[in-house]
Design a protein around this motif. Structure first.
Motif, PDB file in Angstrom:
ATOM      1  N   ASP A  23       4.803 -18.030   1.439  1.00  0.00           N
ATOM      2  CA  ASP A  23       4.798 -19.655   1.479  1.00  0.00           C
ATOM      3  C   ASP A  23       3.246 -19.900   1.792  1.00  0.00           C
ATOM      4  N   ALA A  24       2.622 -18.921   1.374  1.00  0.00           N
ATOM      5  CA  ALA A  24       0.984 -19.247   1.348  1.00  0.00           C
ATOM      6  C   ALA A  24       0.526 -18.982   0.102  1.00  0.00           C
ATOM      7  N   GLU A  25      -0.685 -18.184  -0.065  1.00  0.00           N
ATOM      8  CA  GLU A  25      -1.072 -17.669  -1.272  1.00  0.00           C
ATOM      9  C   GLU A  25      -0.555 -16.405  -2.026  1.00  0.00           C
ATOM     10  N   PRO A  26      -0.094 -16.375  -3.427  1.00  0.00           N
ATOM     11  CA  PRO A  26       0.497 -15.231  -4.029  1.00  0.00           C
ATOM     12  C   PRO A  26      -0.528 -14.047  -4.157  1.00  0.00           C
ATOM     13  N   ALA A  27       0.297 -13.080  -4.438  1.00  0.00           N
ATOM     14  CA  ALA A  27      -0.483 -11.781  -4.524  1.00  0.00           C
ATOM     15  C   ALA A  27      -1.931 -11.715  -5.332  1.00  0.00           C
ATOM     16  N   PRO A 134       2.342  -9.915   0.510  1.00  0.00           N
ATOM     17  CA  PRO A 134       2.774  -9.779  -0.915  1.00  0.00           C
ATOM     18  C   PRO A 134       3.204  -8.381  -1.229  1.00  0.00           C
ATOM     19  N   VAL A 135       4.494  -8.199  -1.853  1.00  0.00           N
ATOM     20  CA  VAL A 135       5.126  -7.062  -2.379  1.00  0.00           C
ATOM     21  C   VAL A 135       3.918  -6.399  -3.482  1.00  0.00           C
ATOM     22  N   ALA A 136       3.518  -7.308  -4.308  1.00  0.00           N
ATOM     23  CA  ALA A 136       2.790  -6.817  -5.426  1.00  0.00           C
ATOM     24  C   ALA A 136       1.498  -6.170  -4.902  1.00  0.00           C
ATOM     25  N   ASP A 137       0.828  -6.742  -3.734  1.00  0.00           N
ATOM     26  CA  ASP A 137      -0.349  -5.938  -3.142  1.00  0.00           C
ATOM     27  C   ASP A 137       0.027  -4.886  -2.638  1.00  0.00           C
TER      28      ASP A 137
END
Length: 200
Positions: A23-27, A134-137
């Motif tokens: 809900d905030a900045e993406p990865a 973020p899961v990508a991070d």
């Protein structure tokens, strides 16, 4: 076989592995296999807790008498620790139980945050912080490392993740690393990067 008197029985517990849409900045890290807005909910355990104080973890805890299922345990504990509304969580399944050094048999309950609700620290005696990663991070090779514990001649090596909120290691990091591998999301990373958790 009889259990030795000095070895107390393990207690059942459950944690909520809750995926949602950030809900905030993406990865910051970009990878083809993981959406940039997919995240997972984590907490920083309060420093005064008896078990795993100050560690980054999934919300969760021990089974209590009112819990009809392990799913109920995970959702109740997540509500108590973060304030999330359990009605907005769709349980996707359970992972095999994992024994921990604190003598719990912990079952990870995987969920999807279908209808998101506000989360934060509910009880400072339980959680010092509540956040979403973020899961990508987590996939990002730059964030991965190995936690190394040494006691005398013994050594334990486990997957870990260096996050802005601190070092994610131990049981929780093992579950995250296992999920990334199982889902085919892991990227090659330098397993020579070693970190010793604070206090060890």
């Amino acid at each position: 076989m009889r259990r030795r008197a000095q070895e107390p029985a393990s207690r059942s517990a459950a944690v909520l592995v809750l995926f949602g849409v950030l809900d905030a900045e993406p990865a910051q890290h970009r990878c083809a296999s993981v959406p940039a807005d997919l995240d997972v909910l984590l907490v920083v355990r309060a420093s005064g807790l008896r078990d795993h104080p100050g560690e980054i973890a999934f919300p969760g805890g021990g089974v209590e008498a009112q819990d009809a299922t392990l799913q109920a345990t995970a959702l109740r504990e997540a509500w108590e620790e973060t304030g999330l509304d359990p009605a907005g969580v769709e349980v996707l399944g359970l992972l095999p139980a994992v024994p921990t050094v604190s003598r719990f048999e912990v079952t990870p309950v995987v969920g999807w945050w279908r209808e998101q609700s506000r989360v934060g620290v509910v009880d400072a005696g339980e959680s010092a912080a509540v956040f979403r990663v973020p899961v990508a991070d987590l996939v990002d090779p730059a964030h991965r490392c190995v936690s190394v514990l040494r006691r005398g001649s013994e050594e334990w090596r486990m997957p870990a993740f260096q996050l802005p909120q601190g070092l994610l290691w131990g049981f929780t990091a093992g579950i995250v690393a296992g999920l990334l591998d199982e889902l085919g999301w892991s990227e090659p990373w330098d397993e020579g990067v070693e970190v010793t958790p604070a206090g060890y």
